[in-house]
Design a protein around this motif. Structure first.
Motif, PDB file in Angstrom:
ATOM      1  N   MET A  40       0.821  -1.208   0.000  1.00 54.80           N
ATOM      2  CA  MET A  40       0.000   0.000   0.000  1.00 54.80           C
ATOM      3  C   MET A  40       0.860   1.266   0.000  1.00 54.80           C
ATOM      4  SD  MET A  40      -2.802  -1.248  -0.526  1.00 54.80           S
ATOM      5  CE  MET A  40      -3.534   0.352  -0.726  1.00 54.80           C
ATOM      6  N   THR A  41       2.005   1.224   0.650  1.00 56.75           N
ATOM      7  CA  THR A  41       2.888   2.386   0.681  1.00 56.75           C
ATOM      8  C   THR A  41       3.536   2.626  -0.680  1.00 56.75           C
ATOM      9  OG1 THR A  41       3.315   1.978   3.016  1.00 56.75           O
ATOM     10  CG2 THR A  41       4.839   3.445   1.900  1.00 56.75           C
ATOM     11  N   LEU A  42       3.752   1.566  -1.439  1.00 55.08           N
ATOM     12  CA  LEU A  42       4.345   1.692  -2.768  1.00 55.08           C
ATOM     13  C   LEU A  42       3.309   1.996  -3.846  1.00 55.08           C
ATOM     14  CD1 LEU A  42       7.003  -1.168  -2.654  1.00 55.08           C
ATOM     15  CD2 LEU A  42       7.404   1.310  -2.527  1.00 55.08           C
ATOM     16  N   THR A  43       2.055   2.140  -3.466  1.00 55.43           N
ATOM     17  CA  THR A  43       0.987   2.423  -4.426  1.00 55.43           C
ATOM     18  C   THR A  43       1.260   3.698  -5.221  1.00 55.43           C
ATOM     19  OG1 THR A  43      -0.672   1.280  -3.117  1.00 55.43           O
ATOM     20  CG2 THR A  43      -1.496   2.929  -4.640  1.00 55.43           C
ATOM     21  N   ASP A  44       1.813   4.703  -4.567  1.00 55.71           N
ATOM     22  CA  ASP A  44       2.028   5.997  -5.221  1.00 55.71           C
ATOM     23  C   ASP A  44       3.335   6.080  -5.993  1.00 55.71           C
ATOM     24  OD1 ASP A  44      -0.398   6.940  -4.225  1.00 55.71           O
ATOM     25  OD2 ASP A  44       0.529   7.620  -2.371  1.00 55.71           O
ATOM     26  N   GLY A  45       4.080   4.989  -6.058  1.00 52.27           N
ATOM     27  CA  GLY A  45       5.320   4.997  -6.823  1.00 52.27           C
ATOM     28  C   GLY A  45       6.500   4.524  -5.999  1.00 52.27           C
ATOM     29  N   PRO A  46       7.685   4.578  -6.602  1.00 55.31           N
ATOM     30  CA  PRO A  46       8.890   4.071  -5.949  1.00 55.31           C
ATOM     31  C   PRO A  46       9.208   4.843  -4.664  1.00 55.31           C
ATOM     32  CG  PRO A  46       9.366   4.743  -8.222  1.00 55.31           C
ATOM     33  CD  PRO A  46       7.966   5.123  -7.922  1.00 55.31           C
ATOM     34  N   LEU A  52      10.292   4.326   3.239  1.00 52.61           N
ATOM     35  CA  LEU A  52       9.343   3.260   3.584  1.00 52.61           C
ATOM     36  C   LEU A  52       9.296   3.051   5.094  1.00 52.61           C
ATOM     37  CD1 LEU A  52      10.122   0.595   0.836  1.00 52.61           C
ATOM     38  CD2 LEU A  52       7.929   1.731   1.199  1.00 52.61           C
ATOM     39  N   LYS A  53      10.462   3.004   5.713  1.00 54.11           N
ATOM     40  CA  LYS A  53      10.537   2.780   7.160  1.00 54.11           C
ATOM     41  C   LYS A  53       9.808   3.891   7.918  1.00 54.11           C
ATOM     42  CE  LYS A  53      13.843   1.544  10.757  1.00 54.11           C
ATOM     43  NZ  LYS A  53      13.186   2.306  11.796  1.00 54.11           N
ATOM     44  N   ARG A  54       9.982   5.124   7.469  1.00 55.58           N
ATOM     45  CA  ARG A  54       9.328   6.263   8.124  1.00 55.58           C
ATOM     46  C   ARG A  54       7.809   6.222   7.925  1.00 55.58           C
ATOM     47  NH1 ARG A  54       8.344  10.765   5.623  1.00 55.58           N
ATOM     48  NH2 ARG A  54       9.989  10.466   4.084  1.00 55.58           N
ATOM     49  N   LEU A  55       7.372   5.872   6.721  1.00 49.29           N
ATOM     50  CA  LEU A  55       5.945   5.870   6.405  1.00 49.29           C
ATOM     51  C   LEU A  55       5.195   4.707   7.040  1.00 49.29           C
ATOM     52  CD1 LEU A  55       6.139   6.941   2.664  1.00 49.29           C
ATOM     53  CD2 LEU A  55       5.247   8.303   4.574  1.00 49.29           C
ATOM     54  N   LEU A  93       6.666  -1.367  -7.005  1.00 47.79           N
ATOM     55  CA  LEU A  93       5.810  -2.505  -7.322  1.00 47.79           C
ATOM     56  C   LEU A  93       6.007  -2.912  -8.774  1.00 47.79           C
ATOM     57  CD1 LEU A  93       2.429  -1.489  -5.630  1.00 47.79           C
ATOM     58  CD2 LEU A  93       4.089  -3.176  -4.822  1.00 47.79           C
ATOM     59  N   THR A  94       6.019  -4.202  -9.019  1.00 45.05           N
ATOM     60  CA  THR A  94       6.009  -4.732 -10.381  1.00 45.05           C
ATOM     61  C   THR A  94       4.557  -4.740 -10.866  1.00 45.05           C
ATOM     62  OG1 THR A  94       5.654  -6.984  -9.620  1.00 45.05           O
ATOM     63  CG2 THR A  94       7.965  -6.257  -9.870  1.00 45.05           C
ATOM     64  N   ALA A  95       4.337  -5.161 -12.086  1.00 51.27           N
ATOM     65  CA  ALA A  95       2.963  -5.297 -12.587  1.00 51.27           C
ATOM     66  C   ALA A  95       2.191  -6.286 -11.716  1.00 51.27           C
ATOM     67  CB  ALA A  95       2.973  -5.746 -14.046  1.00 51.27           C
ATOM     68  N   LEU A  96       2.856  -7.362 -11.316  1.00 54.89           N
ATOM     69  CA  LEU A  96       2.219  -8.343 -10.443  1.00 54.89           C
ATOM     70  C   LEU A  96       1.865  -7.704  -9.099  1.00 54.89           C
ATOM     71  CD1 LEU A  96       1.349 -11.297 -10.052  1.00 54.89           C
ATOM     72  CD2 LEU A  96       3.696 -11.771  -9.272  1.00 54.89           C
ATOM     73  N   GLY A  97       2.778  -6.915  -8.552  1.00 54.73           N
ATOM     74  CA  GLY A  97       2.522  -6.220  -7.293  1.00 54.73           C
ATOM     75  C   GLY A  97       1.376  -5.232  -7.405  1.00 54.73           C
ATOM     76  N   ARG A  98       1.311  -4.514  -8.532  1.00 55.76           N
ATOM     77  CA  ARG A  98       0.209  -3.563  -8.743  1.00 55.76           C
ATOM     78  C   ARG A  98      -1.127  -4.295  -8.854  1.00 55.76           C
ATOM     79  NH1 ARG A  98       4.232  -1.290 -11.759  1.00 55.76           N
ATOM     80  NH2 ARG A  98       3.415  -2.078 -13.720  1.00 55.76           N
TER      81      ARG A  98
END
Length: 140
Positions: A40-46, A52-55, A93-98
């Motif tokens: 969910m954190t990577l939803t908006d991009g890299p 990531l740790k902070r979010l 996220l990869t396409a699979l992750g998305r």
């Protein structure tokens, strides 16, 4: 392919106990709290590791590393190293992750929508009554 196995859709799939073990490994990865939060954190991009740790509040560096490696191993996340000083490492996220985003968001929406009912059921099971006006619990 195994005898009796076909390329039919999942709805036509015949259940076999061995399938549960295989699917269980995938569900263990995508069903754990940290993996869902990373996706969910990577939803908006890299994102970079420290971002990531902070979010993702409450995750240790070790657990984030472990989670990202597992997601990368399963093809859900890519790790890109940019050769700078210091090296820049981005996770995406990869396409699979998305493709996992919609089910995870639906599960999160279900959890939020049903949270009051779940809290009430827990209180009832634990022998605690929640006062409707205050939400404070009282032991029966």
């Amino acid at each position: 392919m195994e005898p009796g196995h076909s390329d039919d859709t999942a709805a036509d799939h015949v259940h076999r106990p061995s399938d549960c073990r295989v699917v269980g490994t995938v569900l263990a990865r995508i069903g754990d709290k940290w993996s869902i939060l990373v996706v969910m954190t990577l939803t908006d991009g890299p994102r970079r590791f420290n971002e990531l740790k902070r979010l993702i509040g409450g995750i240790s560096q070790r657990m984030l590393t472990f989670t990202l490696r597992g997601l990368e191993r399963d093809g859900l996340v890519t790790r890109t190293v940019t050769p700078t000083i210091p090296p820049r490492v981005d996770y995406e996220l990869t396409a699979l992750g998305r493709s996992l985003q919609a089910p995870v968001q639906a599960l999160g929406a279900w959890a939020f929508a049903n949270l009051p009912a779940i809290q009430h059921a827990r209180a009832r099971f634990d022998g605690v009554d929640a006062a409707p006006e205050t939400g404070e619990a009282q032991v029966q």
